[in-house]
Scaffold this motif. Structure first.
Motif, PDB file in Angstrom:
ATOM      1  N   HIS A 213       0.834  -1.205   0.000  1.00 55.32           N
ATOM      2  CA  HIS A 213       0.000   0.000   0.000  1.00 55.32           C
ATOM      3  C   HIS A 213       0.870   1.257   0.000  1.00 55.32           C
ATOM      4  N   GLN A 217       1.207   4.067  -2.919  1.00 50.53           N
ATOM      5  CA  GLN A 217       0.996   5.479  -2.592  1.00 50.53           C
ATOM      6  C   GLN A 217       2.148   6.331  -3.127  1.00 50.53           C
ATOM      7  N   SER A 222      -3.559   3.622  -7.108  1.00 51.83           N
ATOM      8  CA  SER A 222      -4.418   2.955  -6.131  1.00 51.83           C
ATOM      9  C   SER A 222      -3.952   1.514  -5.925  1.00 51.83           C
ATOM     10  N   SER A 223      -3.834   1.082  -4.667  1.00 49.60           N
ATOM     11  CA  SER A 223      -3.320  -0.249  -4.363  1.00 49.60           C
ATOM     12  C   SER A 223      -4.236  -1.359  -4.855  1.00 49.60           C
ATOM     13  N   ASP A 224      -5.520  -1.066  -5.076  1.00 52.45           N
ATOM     14  CA  ASP A 224      -6.418  -2.124  -5.556  1.00 52.45           C
ATOM     15  C   ASP A 224      -6.191  -2.439  -7.040  1.00 52.45           C
TER      16      ASP A 224
END
Length: 303
Positions: A213, A217, A222-224
């Motif tokens: 994550h 960042q 976006s980490s998804d």
């Protein structure tokens, strides 16, 4: 000159196989486990020209992420980064230079393509044979230098070979076409470097678990959007090179006494790029044609 035997079928060994196209290769790992996770960026197209495999030139941009923001390099950050990676302070680290650079990107299946080029010359799951003194067969060794020195019963105390293992995790990022690297000197994070090559994210860490994550960042993604692929540990991930004179003495001993020619980062115990391995393989080709005296002179030269 007798036909050499190549010990190790990693990328260094496979490069040697293209220079010595009749040499057999011996790899201790079974074929199914020979998966390569390294970042396949090169500073030149030397490997591409040698193998005939097409590389793609791109511009790579770099940054440093520290406590939630991108920051410029500094002495403090360079020292933090060095200690994080090697558990010791080394002055010259890549974190100092953030200028955009041209790199040559190999296809993700470079390793598999080079294995196919070597074909049936690779003997998988086979340990290298005894490298006995007086053996007329030249060996091109790509395995770690301390392992080879122990195998030939080096008659003097061995120096300390400083190294640090690294964890490598790979992710696929959706809708991504980037060529970027970010360094993470923050000691509270396990990862120390993350790179995106097109849509492939490779995170290198000093611990067993990275903070995906935080990495995402830093890249502003976006980490998804990151889908995990695989992970692994490289026991010789980071090494501290030996002093030049000491290194030359050890490598010269192996070559003159045992007909062993060391090739690649681990075998010569120095930080070099795969681009350099092409030139080093050509040097070995010339060394094999020298007399013992000529080889001794070669290894006694100053840097």
């Amino acid at each position: 000159m007798n036909n050499p035997v190549i010990v190790g079928a990693g990328l260094a060994g496979l490069i040697a196989a293209q220079v010595f196209q009749r040499a057999p290769l011996y790899e201790s790992q079974p074929e199914a486990r020979s998966h390569h996770r390294a970042l396949l960026r090169f500073r030149s197209d030397a490997v591409s020209k040698l193998t005939g495999i097409e590389f793609n030139p791109v511009t790579v941009r770099k940054g440093i992420w520290m406590r939630g923001e991108l920051v410029p390099p500094s002495i403090r950050l360079a020292n933090l980064y060095s200690y994080k990676v090697l558990k010791r302070h080394e002055s010259e680290r890549s974190i100092w230079n953030l200028e955009p650079v041209t790199r040559y990107i190999a296809p993700e299946d470079l390793y598999e393509q080079m294995v196919a080029l070597a074909g049936k010359r690779i003997n998988w799951g086979t340990m290298f044979s005894s490298m006995a003194e007086g053996d007329e067969t030249p060996f091109i060794s790509t395995i770690p230098l301390p392992v080879v020195l122990k195998a030939v019963a080096f008659p003097h105390p061995l120096p300390e070979f400083h190294r640090a293992p690294i964890t490598v995790e790979r992710f696929r990022i959706a809708d991504c076409d980037l060529y970027q690297t970010i360094y993470f000197p923050d000691p509270s994070l396990n990862e120390y470097r993350a790179s995106i090559t097109k849509d492939l994210l490779i995170i290198e860490g000093a611990g067993k678990q990275t903070h995906c994550h935080e990495v995402m960042q830093a890249f502003g993604i976006s980490s998804d959007r990151a889908e995990p692929m695989d992970s692994g540990v490289q026991e010789y991930g980071k090494i501290v090179p030996l002093p030049h004179q000491e290194s030359q003495q050890l490598l010269g001993y192996l070559t003159v006494k045992h007909n062993i020619y060391s090739l690649g980062r681990f075998a010569t115990w120095r930080n070099l790029l795969l681009d350099d391995v092409v030139q080093d393989a050509a040097t070995i080709f010339r060394l094999m044609r020298m007399s013992s005296y000529g080889k001794t002179l070669h290894f006694s030269k100053s840097p």
